[in-house]
Design a protein around this motif. Structure first.
Motif, PDB file in Angstrom:
ATOM      1  N   LEU A 168      -6.363  17.093  32.134  1.00  0.00           N
ATOM      2  CA  LEU A 168      -5.259  18.044  32.012  1.00  0.00           C
ATOM      3  C   LEU A 168      -5.776  19.416  31.589  1.00  0.00           C
ATOM      4  O   LEU A 168      -5.331  20.449  32.109  1.00  0.00           O
ATOM      5  N   ALA A 169      -6.733  19.428  30.645  1.00  0.00           N
ATOM      6  CA  ALA A 169      -7.256  20.704  30.159  1.00  0.00           C
ATOM      7  C   ALA A 169      -7.975  21.449  31.284  1.00  0.00           C
ATOM      8  O   ALA A 169      -7.978  22.686  31.339  1.00  0.00           O
ATOM      9  N   ARG A 170      -8.574  20.720  32.205  1.00  0.00           N
ATOM     10  CA  ARG A 170      -9.293  21.350  33.311  1.00  0.00           C
ATOM     11  C   ARG A 170      -8.399  21.675  34.498  1.00  0.00           C
ATOM     12  O   ARG A 170      -8.860  22.267  35.479  1.00  0.00           O
ATOM     13  N   TRP A 171      -7.158  21.201  34.436  1.00  0.00           N
ATOM     14  CA  TRP A 171      -6.281  21.339  35.601  1.00  0.00           C
ATOM     15  C   TRP A 171      -6.213  22.768  36.140  1.00  0.00           C
ATOM     16  O   TRP A 171      -6.333  22.974  37.360  1.00  0.00           O
ATOM     17  N   PRO A 172      -6.010  23.776  35.271  1.00  0.00           N
ATOM     18  CA  PRO A 172      -5.905  25.148  35.804  1.00  0.00           C
ATOM     19  C   PRO A 172      -7.139  25.545  36.627  1.00  0.00           C
ATOM     20  O   PRO A 172      -7.020  26.328  37.565  1.00  0.00           O
TER      21      PRO A 172
END
Lengths: 256, 328
Positions: free
Chosen positions: A201-205
């Motif tokens: 999720l943290a890497r999603w962007p």
């Protein structure tokens, strides 16, 4: 939420030099070691560069250590008699939890922030929107590991519990695909571990679910995670950690 | 009628035993009423049920049966309004905070930040206010907890073995501080297993053992019951006492020992305050409150040696009190 309590307690945590060095300092150093090996910074990965990818990974690790440790220490202190001291004041259990969560999230804000600042100074690149969204996701998903710290503390009930939790976190971070890119069977197992969801999720962007895989030649062939699978991972582990903590508390109350 | 400070009615508390199946009756039917302004000691050995009883007074645990009323309301309400406060057993301070920060933190929760300096001064913590709590001695930590307890200006103070683990000096100092608060008309109940603390500090003592009240009476009565000392010494005229006899020059020889014992015991029995004199072999055992006079007589005129004076143990106090109770 009691502001005096928040201020004094946060100051106390930051003054603990050993803990602060590990939680805020170590991820920064690891970023500088792993991130600077990524070359000149012109390697584009997803919506940002490789340094940005390593920076987010280490920030996830640092932020999770921060919440794990604050929640774990809080639980141990409560068991060791501070809870009885607080029970002599008008502070409610909810008030205590809200105050402690605020302290933990402030601490993880500093931990993630330190890595992001190091990244900004050493060549991590991405659009403003990617920076902001990544930071917010790193910071807020670290809340899951407050539950992890709580669960471990309730299970082991001694000061060593926090050390066990932070040591376990290294292993979970490895399985969370934070240190070296996993692939094959290892990756398939890793998908079910608790750090994996918040890392994705943290890497999603930046990555939109794509997973770096050095065993395949082109980025187009990299494996993918879907957003719902990552969210499901976080929710299931939140239930598991929360459940363990609640069960342990109920069990110890009965036996008191 | 005034509302009693604390009213415990038919109080019971049971726990599942650690081994699993059984039930431990920590508190097994306690009835006690404490009026405003009273100072009461809960005296009993470890595991007597003192802490469990006080935990229910503070609302930390619910009774299995019976009721607790504190100032006519529930313990939780009385505590959260700051009417009741407590000094708990050792432990339970946050590491890494200074003494002053700890007081500030708890003052913040009670919303009385203006009382921080006053409380630090009254409990004699001014000199160590910048010290980390984990570096404070046991006595200093208990004084700090006492300071925390004073913050809400409680009407009732509960002290759960506040001096456990302190040396004699620290204990005296703690009670000295305590005495000043007591003189301001607070209701104070404290648990202890030191007989002397009950004697010095509480006009009323509740004796607890096995989860039950064994005696509840003015401490003065307790003092007369257990104020006796036991003096024992070896009288000259036997092997062990012979050296002492030579020094004295009395020259009692073995053949006369029997009659000289009789003479000695009758002289001891004549001392004011002696309750009982008996011989055990060549040892004379004297019970009573006149231990000093008896010791003087034994060591000078009677040429006794190997003198021992012992104060009554908690066990003997228990025995005396429970016997006394049954006789009523």
């Amino acid at each position: 939420m009691n502001f005096t309590y928040f201020r004094i307690d946060l100051l106390r945590q930051l003054r603990d030099i050993g803990n602060t060095a590990i939680i805020i300092g170590l991820p920064v150093i690891m970023y500088l070691v792993f991130g600077s090996t990524g070359g000149s910074g012109d390697q584009v990965v997803g919506s940002a560069n490789e340094q940005f990818y390593v920076m987010v990974s280490m920030a996830v690790y640092g932020a999770a250590m921060a919440t794990t440790s604050i929640a774990g220490i809080a639980a141990i202190e409560r068991i060791q008699g501070w809870g009885r001291q607080l029970a002599l004041t008008p502070m409610t259990s909810t008030g205590f939890v809200v105050t402690k969560v605020t302290v933990a999230l402030t601490y993880s804000f500093f931990a993630a922030g330190a890595v992001f600042i190091a990244g900004a100074l050493t060549g991590a690149e991405g659009s403003a929107s990617v920076w902001i969204r990544s930071f917010l996701l790193v910071w807020l998903t670290s809340g899951l590991f407050a539950l992890f710290g709580l669960a471990i503390a309730q299970l082991f009930k001694s000061e060593s519990a926090v050390s066990i939790a932070t040591a376990g976190l290294v292993l979970l971070s490895f399985l969370g695909n934070l240190f070296v890119p996993l692939s094959g069977t290892m990756l398939n197992v890793a998908r079910f571990t608790p750090m994996y969801g918040i890392s994705g999720l943290a890497r999603w962007p930046q990555m939109h679910g794509a997973i770096i895989d050095n065993t395949v030649a082109s980025m187009a062939e990299w494996p993918h995670d879907s957003l719902w699978a990552l969210i499901l991972n976080v929710l299931v582990w939140a239930l598991i950690f929360g459940g363990i903590a609640t069960l342990a508390v109920t069990r110890s109350r009965k036996r008191q | 009628m005034n509302t009693p400070a604390i009213k415990l009615t038919d109080l019971h508390k049971e726990f599942a035993s650690r081994s699993g199946s059984g039930v431990v009756k920590a508190v097994d039917g306690i009835d006690v009423t404490i009026n405003a302004g009273e100072i009461v000691a809960f005296l009993g050995p470890n595991g007597a049920g003192k802490t469990t009883t006080l935990d229910m007074v503070l609302g930390f645990t619910e009774p299995t049966q019976g009721t607790v009323e504190v100032l006519g309301t529930s313990p939780r309400k009385a505590v959260s309004h700051g009417h009741v406060s407590a000094v708990l057993q050792t432990g339970g301070l946050l590491h890494g905070l200074t003494v002053e920060e700890t007081v500030k933190l708890i003052a913040g929760l009670h919303k009385v930040p203006e009382r921080v300096n006053d409380v630090i001064e009254r409990t004699g913590l001014t000199e160590i206010k910048d010290r980390k709590t984990q570096l404070c001695s046991g006595g200093e930590q208990q004084r700090l907890k006492f300071a925390l307890a004073l913050l809400p200006q409680p009407e009732i103070l509960v002290l759960d073995e506040p001096t456990a683990g302190m040396d004699a000096g620290a204990r005296r100092e703690f009670w000295g501080t305590m005495r000043q608060e007591a003189s301001q008309g607070k209701t104070i109940i404290f648990a202890t297993h030191y007989l002397e603390e009950a004697q010095e500090f509480a006009p009323r003592t509740v004796l607890v053992d096995g989860g039950k009240i064994r005696a509840d009476r003015p401490t003065d009565e307790l003092r007369t019951l257990v104020g006796d000392r036991v003096v024992s010494a070896t009288l000259p005229g036997s092997g062990a006492g012979a050296d002492g006899a030579d020094v004295d020059g009395a020259g009692v020889d073995g053949a006369d020992a029997g009659s000289s014992y009789t003479e000695a015991t009758s002289r001891i029995a004549a001392v004011d305050g002696v309750r009982e004199v008996r011989m055990e072999g060549d040892r004379v055992i004297v019970e009573g409150s006149a231990s000093d006079a008896v010791a003087r007589l034994l060591l000078t005129d009677l040429g006794a040696s190997e003198l021992e004076v012992s104060s009554p143990s908690l066990e003997s106090a228990f025995f005396a009190l429970t016997q006394g109770q049954e006789a009523h």
